[in-house]
Design a protein around this motif. Structure first.
Motif, PDB file in Angstrom:
ATOM      1  N   LEU A   1      56.109  46.397  32.005  1.00 23.78           N
ATOM      2  CA  LEU A   1      54.987  46.729  31.135  1.00 23.78           C
ATOM      3  C   LEU A   1      54.651  45.603  30.158  1.00 23.78           C
ATOM      4  CD1 LEU A   1      55.646  50.492  30.277  1.00 23.78           C
ATOM      5  CD2 LEU A   1      53.803  49.551  31.675  1.00 23.78           C
ATOM      6  N   ASN A   2      55.559  44.688  29.930  1.00 22.90           N
ATOM      7  CA  ASN A   2      55.294  43.590  28.991  1.00 22.90           C
ATOM      8  C   ASN A   2      54.684  42.364  29.654  1.00 22.90           C
ATOM      9  OD1 ASN A   2      56.287  45.011  26.746  1.00 22.90           O
ATOM     10  ND2 ASN A   2      58.404  44.411  27.214  1.00 22.90           N
ATOM     11  N   ALA A   3      54.443  42.411  30.950  1.00 21.96           N
ATOM     12  CA  ALA A   3      53.828  41.271  31.637  1.00 21.96           C
ATOM     13  C   ALA A   3      52.392  41.077  31.139  1.00 21.96           C
ATOM     14  CB  ALA A   3      53.833  41.504  33.145  1.00 21.96           C
ATOM     15  N   PRO A   4      51.918  39.839  31.033  1.00 24.00           N
ATOM     16  CA  PRO A   4      50.526  39.613  30.611  1.00 24.00           C
ATOM     17  C   PRO A   4      49.522  40.229  31.575  1.00 24.00           C
ATOM     18  CG  PRO A   4      51.801  37.597  30.449  1.00 24.00           C
ATOM     19  CD  PRO A   4      52.658  38.570  31.194  1.00 24.00           C
ATOM     20  N   THR A   5      49.770  40.070  32.890  1.00 23.55           N
ATOM     21  CA  THR A   5      48.837  40.569  33.903  1.00 23.55           C
ATOM     22  C   THR A   5      49.612  41.132  35.074  1.00 23.55           C
ATOM     23  OG1 THR A   5      47.254  38.827  33.308  1.00 23.55           O
ATOM     24  CG2 THR A   5      46.867  39.984  35.389  1.00 23.55           C
ATOM     25  N   TRP A   6      49.111  42.248  35.600  1.00 21.52           N
ATOM     26  CA  TRP A   6      49.612  42.798  36.861  1.00 21.52           C
ATOM     27  C   TRP A   6      48.632  42.418  37.976  1.00 21.52           C
ATOM     28  CZ3 TRP A   6      51.079  48.635  35.782  1.00 21.52           C
ATOM     29  CH2 TRP A   6      52.303  48.667  35.092  1.00 21.52           C
ATOM     30  N   TYR A   7      49.144  41.754  38.988  1.00 21.14           N
ATOM     31  CA  TYR A   7      48.374  41.507  40.202  1.00 21.14           C
ATOM     32  C   TYR A   7      48.945  42.373  41.324  1.00 21.14           C
ATOM     33  CZ  TYR A   7      46.429  37.317  37.991  1.00 21.14           C
ATOM     34  OH  TYR A   7      45.773  36.451  37.154  1.00 21.14           O
ATOM     35  N   ILE A   8      48.090  42.814  42.230  1.00 23.53           N
ATOM     36  CA  ILE A   8      48.563  43.483  43.424  1.00 23.53           C
ATOM     37  C   ILE A   8      48.044  42.744  44.639  1.00 23.53           C
ATOM     38  CG2 ILE A   8      46.670  45.152  43.174  1.00 23.53           C
ATOM     39  CD1 ILE A   8      48.261  47.009  45.060  1.00 23.53           C
ATOM     40  N   ALA A   9      48.943  42.479  45.565  1.00 20.58           N
ATOM     41  CA  ALA A   9      48.550  41.878  46.834  1.00 20.58           C
ATOM     42  C   ALA A   9      47.919  42.974  47.681  1.00 20.58           C
ATOM     43  CB  ALA A   9      49.772  41.286  47.525  1.00 20.58           C
ATOM     44  N   PHE A  10      46.595  42.936  47.790  1.00 18.82           N
ATOM     45  CA  PHE A  10      45.846  44.036  48.408  1.00 18.82           C
ATOM     46  C   PHE A  10      45.241  43.579  49.732  1.00 18.82           C
ATOM     47  CE2 PHE A  10      41.879  46.856  48.204  1.00 18.82           C
ATOM     48  CZ  PHE A  10      42.533  47.908  48.843  1.00 18.82           C
ATOM     49  N   SER A  11      45.894  43.966  50.827  1.00 19.50           N
ATOM     50  CA  SER A  11      45.374  43.616  52.155  1.00 19.50           C
ATOM     51  C   SER A  11      44.325  44.600  52.627  1.00 19.50           C
ATOM     52  CB  SER A  11      46.534  43.593  53.160  1.00 19.50           C
ATOM     53  OG  SER A  11      47.031  44.910  53.364  1.00 19.50           O
ATOM     54  N   GLY A  12      44.326  45.793  52.048  1.00 20.84           N
ATOM     55  CA  GLY A  12      43.445  46.854  52.518  1.00 20.84           C
ATOM     56  C   GLY A  12      44.130  47.790  53.486  1.00 20.84           C
ATOM     57  N   GLY A  13      45.372  47.485  53.898  1.00 17.36           N
ATOM     58  CA  GLY A  13      46.130  48.346  54.796  1.00 17.36           C
ATOM     59  C   GLY A  13      46.704  49.555  54.082  1.00 17.36           C
TER      60      GLY A  13
ATOM     61  N   CYS B   1      37.873  45.889  50.884  1.00 18.64           N
ATOM     62  CA  CYS B   1      38.717  45.806  49.690  1.00 18.64           C
ATOM     63  C   CYS B   1      37.874  45.830  48.420  1.00 18.64           C
ATOM     64  CB  CYS B   1      39.576  44.555  49.741  1.00 18.64           C
ATOM     65  SG  CYS B   1      40.826  44.564  51.053  1.00 18.64           S
ATOM     66  N   GLN B   2      36.723  45.160  48.469  1.00 16.48           N
ATOM     67  CA  GLN B   2      35.853  45.140  47.300  1.00 16.48           C
ATOM     68  C   GLN B   2      35.344  46.538  46.967  1.00 16.48           C
ATOM     69  OE1 GLN B   2      34.879  42.048  45.435  1.00 16.48           O
ATOM     70  NE2 GLN B   2      34.733  43.827  44.100  1.00 16.48           N
ATOM     71  N   SER B   3      34.976  47.294  47.993  1.00 18.05           N
ATOM     72  CA  SER B   3      34.471  48.649  47.736  1.00 18.05           C
ATOM     73  C   SER B   3      35.551  49.544  47.140  1.00 18.05           C
ATOM     74  CB  SER B   3      33.928  49.264  49.033  1.00 18.05           C
ATOM     75  OG  SER B   3      34.962  49.461  49.983  1.00 18.05           O
ATOM     76  N   VAL B   4      36.791  49.417  47.619  1.00 18.14           N
ATOM     77  CA  VAL B   4      37.897  50.211  47.067  1.00 18.14           C
ATOM     78  C   VAL B   4      38.137  49.834  45.607  1.00 18.14           C
ATOM     79  CG1 VAL B   4      40.377  50.680  47.229  1.00 18.14           C
ATOM     80  CG2 VAL B   4      39.000  50.518  49.306  1.00 18.14           C
TER      81      VAL B   4
ATOM     82  N   ASP C   1      43.280  49.386  59.552  1.00 14.81           N
ATOM     83  CA  ASP C   1      44.341  49.235  60.551  1.00 14.81           C
ATOM     84  C   ASP C   1      44.198  47.852  61.176  1.00 14.81           C
ATOM     85  OD1 ASP C   1      45.733  51.716  60.424  1.00 14.81           O
ATOM     86  OD2 ASP C   1      44.032  52.696  61.413  1.00 14.81           O
ATOM     87  N   ASP C   2      45.138  47.003  60.865  1.00 18.38           N
ATOM     88  CA  ASP C   2      45.120  45.634  61.366  1.00 18.38           C
ATOM     89  C   ASP C   2      45.493  45.642  62.857  1.00 18.38           C
ATOM     90  OD1 ASP C   2      45.518  42.984  62.009  1.00 18.38           O
ATOM     91  OD2 ASP C   2      46.730  42.525  60.249  1.00 18.38           O
TER      92      ASP C   2
END
Length: 427
Positions: free
Chosen positions: A8-20, A62-65, A173-174
């Motif tokens: 929770l103390n991290a400056p930014t949370w990133y998520i690796a979002f493939s869409g899967g 991914c953009q729409s989600v 589904d890849d």
């Protein structure tokens, strides 16, 4: 469902979002968390590898989600290098892209789960991996200036799918996931289903085994830290930024403890060698005392000089050359691929430049007369690999000082060298 408190103390949370499926579930869990309590800024990263035509449509999905959740999305196009393992090359390109985005303390969440952990263990077991490989994927590990975190490792693929269906989530589904030419896909689609038929708890058992192995690895890491503490004694402060180990201290250990200590020391610097390449360590260790052996690894080199071993990578593997004029010695001078130098002089000095050894240099020393530079460097046991890139300070054609060696300079003129910052190549 998952505990995110440690980050929770991290400056930014990133998520690796493939869409899967997996990353879609994780994205929604993170979004739910952000809605219900104060969290760091949440951003999504979609890595476009360009490996199949179908992938061109995934950024739009991914953009729409992300738009629906109010989460910023960054699409990053990467170039996957040609390699024997396409999976490995794509993974390296992906993680390199994450590192470029991350700032100090940031976290990248990825969606690997318990089934992925079991596949990793089985895959590495079949490749003959050692304990460090069999310990599987850790919950958290350093990445760039921050951390990579896998909060779903305790959950199964089935649990994620049930959650997604219950929430009415849509995912990609890849098609490449069904291509069993790839080793992991073969294990996932052909091997593990058969194992589950005979042993329904196979995945849970393998994931539990990875946890046990990780605990054992922790004990070996503690042993390595103690062995390395002894081997680090005696390092010269003249070359700050270049870590080294005492060869004699390592040689006193059993071969297994030598490998354990070196694996621990090298693990953030390079991809570790497999069993058949460890012969390079023996050659480096056992070479004649006056030899300068080199052990080439995937991301750099181990070199030996004057009883110590040194790790070199990045700029340190590229030669330096040329003559660099110094018009204003009151400010530091940057040297291409070789850090920077700063002059400390009792009085202003003009007509200065920096050059490198060509052979035959001599230096006038107070009380000692004209001395051959090569002999002087031998007396001071300057590591062999450092000598070609030691900055030399000249005025006209006269050598005034050698960087970082106070005894090799005119009395009122000292040259301070800040070594290249990527000396250790930490990753």
């Amino acid at each position: 469902m998952i505990d995110l408190t440690p980050w929770l103390n991290a400056p930014t949370w990133y998520i690796a979002f493939s869409g899967g499926l997996d990353s879609t579930v994780l994205l929604h869990l993170l979004a739910d968390h952000a809605r219900n309590q104060a969290t760091p800024a949440l951003r999504a990263l979609h890595i476009h590898h360009g490996l199949q035509p179908a992938a061109d449509a995934w950024p739009a999905h991914c953009q729409s989600v992300c738009d629906a959740l109010g989460i910023p999305l960054q699409v990053i196009h990467v170039r996957v290098a040609s390699a024997a393992s396409l999976e490995q090359a794509a993974r390296e390109a992906r993680y390199a892209a994450f590192e470029q985005v991350m700032k100090p303390g940031d976290v990248v969440f990825t969606a690997q789960h318990r089934d992925d952990q079991a596949e990793t263990l089985l895959f590495r077991l079949l490749r003959g991996a050692g304990l460090r490989g069999l310990a599987g994927m850790p919950l958290q590990r350093p990445l760039g200036q921050g951390s990579l975190v896998r909060p779903l490792l305790s959950m199964s693929r089935e649990q994620l799918q049930d959650h997604a269906q219950a929430r009415g989530l849509n995912w990609i589904d890849d098609p490449s996931n069904s291509d069993t030419r790839f080793a992991r896909n073969y294990l996932r689609g052909e091997v593990l289903p058969v194992m589950r038929q005979r042993w329904p708890q196979a995945v849970q058992s393998m994931a539990r085994t990875a946890e046990h192995l990780d605990e054992a690895l922790g004990l070996l890491d503690e042993l390595a830290e103690g062995d390395l503490a002894v081997a680090k004694v005696g390092a010269s402060t003249l070359w700050l930024g270049l870590d080294s180990l005492d060869l004699a201290a390592l040689a006193e250990l059993s071969p297994a403890r030598q490998r354990n200590a070196l694996q621990y020391w090298l693990r953030r610097r390079t991809r570790l060698p497999d069993a058949r390449h460890w012969a390079g360590w023996g050659d480096l260790r056992d070479a004649a005392a006056d030899a300068c052996p080199v052990w080439c690894l995937a991301d750099g080199q181990l070199m030996r000089s004057h009883g110590r071993i040194w790790w070199l990578s990045g700029d340190w593997l590229r030669p330096v050359e040329g003559r660099h004029g110094w018009s204003d010695p009151s400010i530091a001078l940057s040297l291409p691929g070789n850090g920077s130098v700063r002059l400390h002089a009792a009085q202003p000095v003009a007509d200065l430049y920096i050059a490198y050894r060509q052979g035959g240099e001599v230096l006038d020393l107070p009380g000692r007369g004209r001395r051959d530079l090569k002999r002087l460097l031998n007396e001071l046991q300057v590591p062999h690999f450092l000598r070609p890139r030691l900055p030399l300070l000249y005025q006209g054609g006269r050598l005034l000082a050698v960087a970082n060696l106070p005894g090799l300079a005119q009395a009122d003129c000292q040259l301070e060298w800040q070594l290249p910052t990527n000396a250790q190549g930490l990753s």
